[in-house]
Design a protein around this motif. Structure first.
Motif, mmCIF file in Angstrom:
data_model
loop_
_atom_site.group_PDB
_atom_site.id
_atom_site.type_symbol
_atom_site.label_atom_id
_atom_site.label_comp_id
_atom_site.label_asym_id
_atom_site.label_seq_id
_atom_site.Cartn_x
_atom_site.Cartn_y
_atom_site.Cartn_z
ATOM 1 N N GLY A 1 0.784 -1.239 0.000
ATOM 2 C CA GLY A 1 0.000 0.000 0.000
ATOM 3 C C GLY A 1 0.810 1.280 0.000
ATOM 4 O O GLY A 1 0.287 2.355 0.302
ATOM 5 N N ARG A 2 2.106 1.205 -0.387
ATOM 6 C CA ARG A 2 2.934 2.419 -0.295
ATOM 7 C C ARG A 2 2.530 3.455 -1.340
ATOM 8 O O ARG A 2 2.578 4.663 -1.076
ATOM 9 N N ASN A 3 2.127 2.991 -2.535
ATOM 10 C CA ASN A 3 1.741 3.951 -3.576
ATOM 11 C C ASN A 3 0.490 4.730 -3.188
ATOM 12 O O ASN A 3 0.416 5.954 -3.347
ATOM 13 N N ILE A 4 -0.521 4.037 -2.707
ATOM 14 C CA ILE A 4 -1.781 4.705 -2.370
ATOM 15 C C ILE A 4 -1.601 5.636 -1.170
ATOM 16 O O ILE A 4 -2.199 6.715 -1.093
ATOM 17 N N ARG A 5 -0.713 5.235 -0.224
ATOM 18 C CA ARG A 5 -0.438 6.130 0.906
ATOM 19 C C ARG A 5 0.282 7.391 0.433
ATOM 20 O O ARG A 5 -0.030 8.510 0.882
ATOM 21 N N ALA A 6 1.244 7.245 -0.461
ATOM 22 C CA ALA A 6 1.957 8.419 -0.992
ATOM 23 C C ALA A 6 1.011 9.314 -1.790
ATOM 24 O O ALA A 6 1.096 10.550 -1.715
ATOM 25 N N PHE A 7 0.096 8.681 -2.529
ATOM 26 C CA PHE A 7 -0.854 9.467 -3.333
ATOM 27 C C PHE A 7 -1.800 10.264 -2.427
ATOM 28 O O PHE A 7 -2.069 11.452 -2.674
ATOM 29 N N GLU A 8 -2.315 9.609 -1.381
ATOM 30 C CA GLU A 8 -3.215 10.312 -0.464
ATOM 31 C C GLU A 8 -2.494 11.422 0.286
ATOM 32 O O GLU A 8 -3.053 12.507 0.513
ATOM 33 N N ALA A 9 -1.225 11.199 0.666
ATOM 34 C CA ALA A 9 -0.471 12.232 1.379
ATOM 35 C C ALA A 9 -0.171 13.428 0.480
ATOM 36 O O ALA A 9 -0.153 14.571 0.929
ATOM 37 N N ALA A 10 0.064 13.175 -0.807
ATOM 38 C CA ALA A 10 0.407 14.265 -1.732
ATOM 39 C C ALA A 10 -0.810 15.070 -2.153
ATOM 40 O O ALA A 10 -0.705 16.282 -2.388
ATOM 41 N N THR A 11 -1.975 14.425 -2.262
ATOM 42 C CA THR A 11 -3.159 15.113 -2.782
ATOM 43 C C THR A 11 -4.164 15.495 -1.704
ATOM 44 O O THR A 11 -4.981 16.399 -1.922
ATOM 45 N N GLY A 12 -4.148 14.815 -0.542
ATOM 46 C CA GLY A 12 -5.149 15.081 0.481
ATOM 47 C C GLY A 12 -6.514 14.525 0.135
ATOM 48 O O GLY A 12 -7.531 14.995 0.646
ATOM 49 N N ARG B 1 -9.855 17.017 -5.571
ATOM 50 C CA ARG B 1 -10.328 15.863 -6.355
ATOM 51 C C ARG B 1 -9.878 15.972 -7.808
ATOM 52 O O ARG B 1 -9.500 14.977 -8.432
ATOM 53 N N GLU B 2 -9.914 17.184 -8.362
ATOM 54 C CA GLU B 2 -9.497 17.350 -9.755
ATOM 55 C C GLU B 2 -7.996 17.101 -9.904
ATOM 56 O O GLU B 2 -7.553 16.466 -10.867
ATOM 57 N N ILE B 3 -7.194 17.580 -8.946
ATOM 58 C CA ILE B 3 -5.750 17.309 -8.978
ATOM 59 C C ILE B 3 -5.503 15.805 -8.911
ATOM 60 O O ILE B 3 -4.663 15.255 -9.654
ATOM 61 N N ALA B 4 -6.226 15.119 -8.021
ATOM 62 C CA ALA B 4 -6.048 13.671 -7.897
ATOM 63 C C ALA B 4 -6.446 12.958 -9.187
ATOM 64 O O ALA B 4 -5.751 12.035 -9.646
ATOM 65 N N ARG B 5 -7.543 13.379 -9.795
ATOM 66 C CA ARG B 5 -8.005 12.722 -11.026
ATOM 67 C C ARG B 5 -6.985 12.897 -12.151
ATOM 68 O O ARG B 5 -6.612 11.929 -12.828
ATOM 69 N N LEU B 6 -6.505 14.137 -12.350
ATOM 70 C CA LEU B 6 -5.543 14.392 -13.430
ATOM 71 C C LEU B 6 -4.214 13.686 -13.166
ATOM 72 O O LEU B 6 -3.594 13.133 -14.086
ATOM 73 N N ALA B 7 -3.768 13.705 -11.905
ATOM 74 C CA ALA B 7 -2.491 13.067 -11.572
ATOM 75 C C ALA B 7 -2.552 11.565 -11.801
ATOM 76 O O ALA B 7 -1.631 10.960 -12.380
ATOM 77 N N LEU B 8 -3.645 10.933 -11.345
ATOM 78 C CA LEU B 8 -3.760 9.479 -11.526
ATOM 79 C C LEU B 8 -3.875 9.134 -13.013
ATOM 80 O O LEU B 8 -3.338 8.112 -13.464
ATOM 81 N N HIS B 9 -4.547 9.964 -13.778
ATOM 82 C CA HIS B 9 -4.639 9.723 -15.216
ATOM 83 C C HIS B 9 -3.250 9.744 -15.857
ATOM 84 O O HIS B 9 -2.921 8.873 -16.683
ATOM 85 N N MET B 10 -2.416 10.737 -15.475
ATOM 86 C CA MET B 10 -1.056 10.799 -16.015
ATOM 87 C C MET B 10 -0.227 9.599 -15.573
ATOM 88 O O MET B 10 0.538 9.035 -16.362
ATOM 89 N N LEU B 11 -0.379 9.191 -14.319
ATOM 90 C CA LEU B 11 0.405 8.058 -13.815
ATOM 91 C C LEU B 11 0.017 6.768 -14.523
ATOM 92 O O LEU B 11 0.881 5.974 -14.923
ATOM 93 N N VAL B 12 -1.295 6.542 -14.690
ATOM 94 C CA VAL B 12 -1.753 5.309 -15.353
ATOM 95 C C VAL B 12 -1.334 5.313 -16.818
ATOM 96 O O VAL B 12 -0.914 4.282 -17.358
ATOM 97 N N THR B 13 -1.417 6.467 -17.475
ATOM 98 C CA THR B 13 -1.014 6.551 -18.884
ATOM 99 C C THR B 13 0.479 6.306 -19.041
ATOM 100 O O THR B 13 0.923 5.606 -19.954
ATOM 101 N N ASP B 14 1.277 6.897 -18.122
ATOM 102 C CA ASP B 14 2.729 6.743 -18.205
ATOM 103 C C ASP B 14 3.167 5.336 -17.814
ATOM 104 O O ASP B 14 4.119 4.797 -18.366
ATOM 105 N N GLY B 15 2.491 4.740 -16.829
ATOM 106 C CA GLY B 15 2.835 3.385 -16.412
ATOM 107 C C GLY B 15 3.795 3.326 -15.244
ATOM 108 O O GLY B 15 3.917 2.296 -14.586
ATOM 109 N N ARG B 16 4.528 4.427 -14.969
ATOM 110 C CA ARG B 16 5.470 4.425 -13.847
ATOM 111 C C ARG B 16 4.751 4.955 -12.609
ATOM 112 O O ARG B 16 4.440 6.139 -12.530
ATOM 113 N N ILE B 17 4.482 4.069 -11.651
ATOM 114 C CA ILE B 17 3.767 4.452 -10.435
ATOM 115 C C ILE B 17 4.618 4.051 -9.236
ATOM 116 O O ILE B 17 4.765 2.867 -8.934
#
Length: 517
Positions: A227-238, A260-276
């Motif tokens: 769960g390190r990725n999801i914890r880092a994502f929640e800490a960075a976006t709130g 929420r919009e920052i989280a949506r756009l960031a996750l979209h870029m991460l999933v598209t790029d593949g490096r998470i």
């Protein structure tokens, strides 16, 4: 013996003959070389003399050519000097002639001035005579009427004023009676026409956003190892990330639409790029925040262009763009402000008022809800102060501050803004009181934790049941973090009203960074 001696003598004689022949040939060759050398020297001297003579001739020709050009240039300059002297003489003659004309005109003007002075003296004498005659005439009238001129004038003025007041009161009474009969009907007509002409759909803001994914395998990469990725994502976006059994969907839960919009756009870029991974997540979130800020400014500019509003301060344009990510009792604030602006423009046009000022005030009436640092001021007063700060017109500032009756209305635009705001918010389904109260409680929860020293970020998650507090590692140590969690929880318990319980989590992270060059 004699034979050997003879042979030796013969050999010596041969060698001597050869040597003598060589010496004789060499001397002849030397004489020939010397003669050739002398001939070459003589030929060189002849050529040198010929070249010298040729160069001298060329130099003489060049000199003659330059001299001829110089003479021509001097002759041309002399001609120009002569022409200039002639022009100067001609101008001097013209100036002398003009000077004579000017002196003659001045003499004529002096004569006219003397004539005018004489005529003024005559007119003054006539004026004195007229005043004397007028004074005698007034004295005769006073004797005949038995009243002085000032008293007669005052009596006449009073009489005229009384008659005018009586007629005016009668006229005003008739107008007021007619206005009372027609005003209510006309007002209803204007309001109904305005609502019909601006019939926009309502956008209700929610506190969750659904992010669609192609397949459920991506969920594992988003969660990461332990769960390190999801914890880092929640800490960075709130934002709280909910990964459940819902197929091909991830849910973002947060009361703040910008997060929420920052989280949506960031996750979209991460999933598209593949490096998470955590470092990449932080990098992408910061990049998305900058992109969203640019998008906010572009939204503000586009809104102003659509409404035909010009000359708005850049900071106000930015605040208008941020309205897209704000809500008022669940109603999208930007759409609400655009609707109010259009309603105000229609009503102002019907009433013969300034349409541009009304539209400008309608767009900015809720600008006080946008700032992140919300002071203890009503949003109408805060919006008025912001408008005054950025040099808006007094009519606009008063309309913003008075649309909830916090201050007195001083212009005709102010009641129009108040009415249009009520029309936009009173439509069925336009607003939700509960959502607004919920979001205000979460904002107050975050603000309370931010008031402590050493706190960098605060995020209210789990629908307000958990408060995550991120502190600076160089200001807060491990023991202080525990004490901080206790203090915040006690302050929430004593100062806030909330259902259930709230979990306070203080996060302290130490990072060391080095650069290899």
């Amino acid at each position: 013996m004699n034979l050997i001696l003879a042979i030796i003598i013969i050999g010596v004689a041969l060698i001597g003959g050869v040597v003598a022949g060589f010496v004789l040939a060499n001397s002849r060759l030397n004489k020939s070389a010397v003669m050739q050398k002398d001939n070459l020297v003589k030929e060189a001297e002849v050529k040198n003399e010929a070249i010298k003579q040729e160069k001298i001739l060329q130099a003489k020709e060049k000199f003659l050519q330059l001299k001829s050009e110089h003479d021509k240039s001097i002759a041309q300059k002399n001609n120009e000097i002569v022409k200039n002297e002639q022009r100067i003489k001609q101008k001097d003659q013209e100036l002398a002639k003009k000077l004579e004309d000017t002196q003659r005109k001045l003499q004529e003007v002096d004569g006219v001035k003397q004539q005018l002075a004489q005529q003024l003296e005559i007119a003054a004498k006539k004026q004195e005579d007229l005043e004397k005659v007028h004074k005698r005439h007034i004295e005769q009238l006073e004797v005949i009427s038995g009243l002085k001129a000032d008293d007669a004038k005052a009596q006449l003025v009073e009489t005229v004023k009384a008659e005018a007041k009586t007629e005016a009161m009668s006229f005003i009474k008739d107008i007021m009676d007619e206005a009372k009969l027609t005003a209510n009907k006309e007002a209803k007509k204007i309001v109904i026409q305005s609502i019909q002409r601006v019939a926009t759909e309502q956008a209700i803001e929610n506190s969750v956003t659904v992010f669609n994914i192609e397949n459920d395998e991506v969920k594992g990469r988003i969660i990461g190892r332990e769960g390190r990725n999801i914890r880092a994502f929640e800490a960075a976006t709130g934002v709280e990330v909910i990964v459940d059994d819902t197929p091909e969907a991830i849910i973002f839960s947060c009361f703040d639409p910008i997060r929420r919009e920052i989280a949506r756009l960031a996750l979209h870029m991460l999933v598209t790029d593949g490096r998470i991974h955590p470092a990449r997540i932080e990098e992408v979130v910061e990049k998305v925040k900058k992109q969203l800020e640019e998008e906010i400014i572009e939204t503000g500019k586009r809104t102003c262009i659509d409404l035909g509003i010009h000359g708005l301060h850049p900071e106000l344009i930015r605040m208008v763009g941020r309205m897209k990510y704000r809500s008022s009792y669940g109603q999208n604030l930007l759409q609400h402000s655009r609707e109010v602006a259009n309603l105000c423009a229609i009503m102002a046009a019907e009433l013969g008022l300034n349409v541009k000022v009304a539209k400008r005030a309608g767009l900015l009436h809720d600008i006080g809800k946008v700032p992140d640092d919300e002071p203890e001021l009503p949003h109408a007063i805060l919006g008025m102060k912001l408008a005054e700060k950025y040099k808006e017109k007094p009519e606009v500032c008063n309309a913003i501050g008075a649309h909830h009756d916090e201050i007195e209305m001083t212009s005709m635009i102010s009641p129009i803004i108040q009415v249009c705001d009520a029309i936009s918010g009173a439509r069925p389904g336009a607003r939700r009181e509960v959502a607004e109260q919920y979001m205000k409680r979460l904002k107050d929860l975050e603000s309370l934790a931010l008031s402590y020293s050493g706190v960098e970020k605060t995020y209210a998650i789990q629908a307000g049941r958990e408060l995550r507090v991120i502190v600076s590692s160089d200001k807060v140590n491990d023991q202080s973090a525990e004490q901080l969690a206790f203090d915040i929880s006690q302050k929430i318990q004593t100062e806030m009203t909330y259902p259930g319980q709230i979990k306070v989590t203080v996060i302290r992270v130490t990072r060391s960074t080095g650069y290899a060059k």
